[in-house]
Scaffold this active site. Sequence first.
Site, PDB file in Angstrom:
ATOM      1  N   TYR A   1      -5.743 -31.154  28.768  1.00  0.00           N
ATOM      2  CA  TYR A   1      -5.505 -30.769  27.567  1.00  0.00           C
ATOM      3  C   TYR A   1      -4.342 -31.704  26.831  1.00  0.00           C
ATOM      4  O   TYR A   1      -3.177 -31.392  27.156  1.00  0.00           O
ATOM      5  CB  TYR A   1      -5.144 -29.366  26.977  1.00  0.00           C
ATOM      6  CG  TYR A   1      -6.597 -28.606  27.519  1.00  0.00           C
ATOM      7  CD1 TYR A   1      -7.769 -28.885  27.755  1.00  0.00           C
ATOM      8  CD2 TYR A   1      -6.549 -27.080  27.674  1.00  0.00           C
ATOM      9  CE1 TYR A   1      -8.940 -28.002  27.854  1.00  0.00           C
ATOM     10  CE2 TYR A   1      -7.573 -26.476  27.992  1.00  0.00           C
ATOM     11  CZ  TYR A   1      -8.566 -26.879  28.193  1.00  0.00           C
ATOM     12  OH  TYR A   1      -9.688 -25.668  28.602  1.00  0.00           O
TER      13      TYR A   1
ATOM     14  N   SER B   1     -14.974 -20.394  24.218  1.00  0.00           N
ATOM     15  CA  SER B   1     -15.593 -20.714  22.633  1.00  0.00           C
ATOM     16  C   SER B   1     -16.595 -19.788  22.325  1.00  0.00           C
ATOM     17  O   SER B   1     -17.423 -19.780  21.857  1.00  0.00           O
ATOM     18  CB  SER B   1     -16.480 -21.999  23.076  1.00  0.00           C
ATOM     19  OG  SER B   1     -15.608 -23.280  23.148  1.00  0.00           O
TER      20      SER B   1
ATOM     21  N   LEU C   1     -16.063 -18.234  19.738  1.00  0.00           N
ATOM     22  CA  LEU C   1     -16.150 -18.241  18.185  1.00  0.00           C
ATOM     23  C   LEU C   1     -17.185 -19.667  17.835  1.00  0.00           C
ATOM     24  O   LEU C   1     -17.035 -20.172  16.901  1.00  0.00           O
ATOM     25  CB  LEU C   1     -14.978 -18.469  17.496  1.00  0.00           C
ATOM     26  CG  LEU C   1     -14.028 -17.273  17.693  1.00  0.00           C
ATOM     27  CD1 LEU C   1     -12.736 -17.439  17.071  1.00  0.00           C
ATOM     28  CD2 LEU C   1     -15.041 -16.061  17.311  1.00  0.00           C
TER      29      LEU C   1
ATOM     30  N   ARG D   1     -16.747 -22.787  18.800  1.00  0.00           N
ATOM     31  CA  ARG D   1     -15.991 -23.783  18.409  1.00  0.00           C
ATOM     32  C   ARG D   1     -15.641 -23.818  16.895  1.00  0.00           C
ATOM     33  O   ARG D   1     -15.352 -24.824  16.095  1.00  0.00           O
ATOM     34  CB  ARG D   1     -16.591 -25.136  18.785  1.00  0.00           C
ATOM     35  CG  ARG D   1     -16.587 -25.513  20.360  1.00  0.00           C
ATOM     36  CD  ARG D   1     -17.413 -26.698  20.698  1.00  0.00           C
ATOM     37  NE  ARG D   1     -17.472 -27.024  22.097  1.00  0.00           N
ATOM     38  CZ  ARG D   1     -18.190 -26.263  22.811  1.00  0.00           C
ATOM     39  NH1 ARG D   1     -18.899 -25.399  22.635  1.00  0.00           N
ATOM     40  NH2 ARG D   1     -17.854 -26.386  24.281  1.00  0.00           N
ATOM     41  N   GLY D   2     -15.351 -22.574  16.499  1.00  0.00           N
ATOM     42  CA  GLY D   2     -15.169 -22.420  15.179  1.00  0.00           C
ATOM     43  C   GLY D   2     -16.216 -22.070  14.206  1.00  0.00           C
ATOM     44  O   GLY D   2     -16.019 -21.771  12.883  1.00  0.00           O
ATOM     45  N   PHE D   3     -17.409 -22.489  14.559  1.00  0.00           N
ATOM     46  CA  PHE D   3     -18.634 -22.570  13.629  1.00  0.00           C
ATOM     47  C   PHE D   3     -18.764 -20.855  13.134  1.00  0.00           C
ATOM     48  O   PHE D   3     -19.323 -20.745  12.159  1.00  0.00           O
ATOM     49  CB  PHE D   3     -19.563 -23.236  14.815  1.00  0.00           C
ATOM     50  CG  PHE D   3     -20.991 -23.042  13.618  1.00  0.00           C
ATOM     51  CD1 PHE D   3     -21.253 -23.951  12.534  1.00  0.00           C
ATOM     52  CD2 PHE D   3     -21.806 -22.050  13.568  1.00  0.00           C
ATOM     53  CE1 PHE D   3     -22.217 -23.742  11.985  1.00  0.00           C
ATOM     54  CE2 PHE D   3     -23.104 -21.893  12.802  1.00  0.00           C
ATOM     55  CZ  PHE D   3     -23.618 -23.072  11.937  1.00  0.00           C
TER      56      PHE D   3
END
Length: 330
Positions: free
Chosen positions: A56, A205, A207, A209-211
């Site tokens: 990262y 993930s 969520l 990836r935010g979707f």
Amino acid sequence: MKYKQIGTDGCQVSAVALGCMGMSDLYGVPDDKESIATIHAALDAGMNFLDTADMYGPHTNERLIGEAIADRRDEAFIATKFGIVRDPDDPQKRGICGRPEYVKASCDASLERLGIDTIDLYYQHRIDANVPIEETVGAMKDLVTAGKVRYLGLSEASVATIKRAQAVHPIAAVQTEYSIWSRDAEDAGVIDYCREQNVLFVSYSPLGRGFLTGSVTSFEDLPADDYRRHSPRFQGENFQKNLEVLAKLREIAAKRGMTPAQFALAWIMTKQDHIVPLFGTKKVKYLQENLQSLNFVLTDEEMQQIEEVAPENAFSGKRYTSELMKLTNA
């Protein structure tokens, strides 16, 4: 805060974990000040499980966490990973390495960047098909013996690989993508196997990836350097179909008085007790919102409603590009 046991020596980790990747990489412009404030807010709330990896940044996220916990080491349970090698000329390209000498060199480098003496949980980030898992985990075992690592983990590993790894050294945690829109781990049997073996299953993930938070309503919402622009699920017809499924989920969440993010996290925690959702955020306000999911348990009726509007494979598109999908469930 609620806690779950990891390993067999009574160690407790928070029932939700903070993914720190987006603080430094892949999700738009970093804001170190806000990110450190978010880590501190997590620790203040008793959320001790922090997740990073050497890739990262690369490397910058471990340094950020090291700075954030410099005077709060005893409050943090640090998980980091090795094994994905970034191409300096093309950030979208990845290499995989599980060679024993690489494992040990990577651990030393991570310890230095994090500014700590021992990594609490050390994952192999992806399985190297060219190196027997026994050799890789053997090197990881040596790190435990040397006092550099407390617990071992695998990420995106198949049941067969986990079994072979366990024959070398106990595996305390397995990390795999898992959410309402990514349920591959169910079909692969990984979640059930981890439960049977008392292995913590960490769902990254959660969520989508935010979707699943509802914050991304069009492709244009994504920054130019956001890696989700390369994800099949965020593109074209797939994206539009996925928005239709999400709208139905949001209706169920609204009836319960939950935000979409809280709803998605509660779904995971209601599923099985040995799962820890690993959500990422770099903002205090979203951290606080997500932590409220701990106060909810979905009813059988709500779980059935979710299954009706978003059954397995309801969402369109692979979770990674075809090339990256080859590295999952290895």
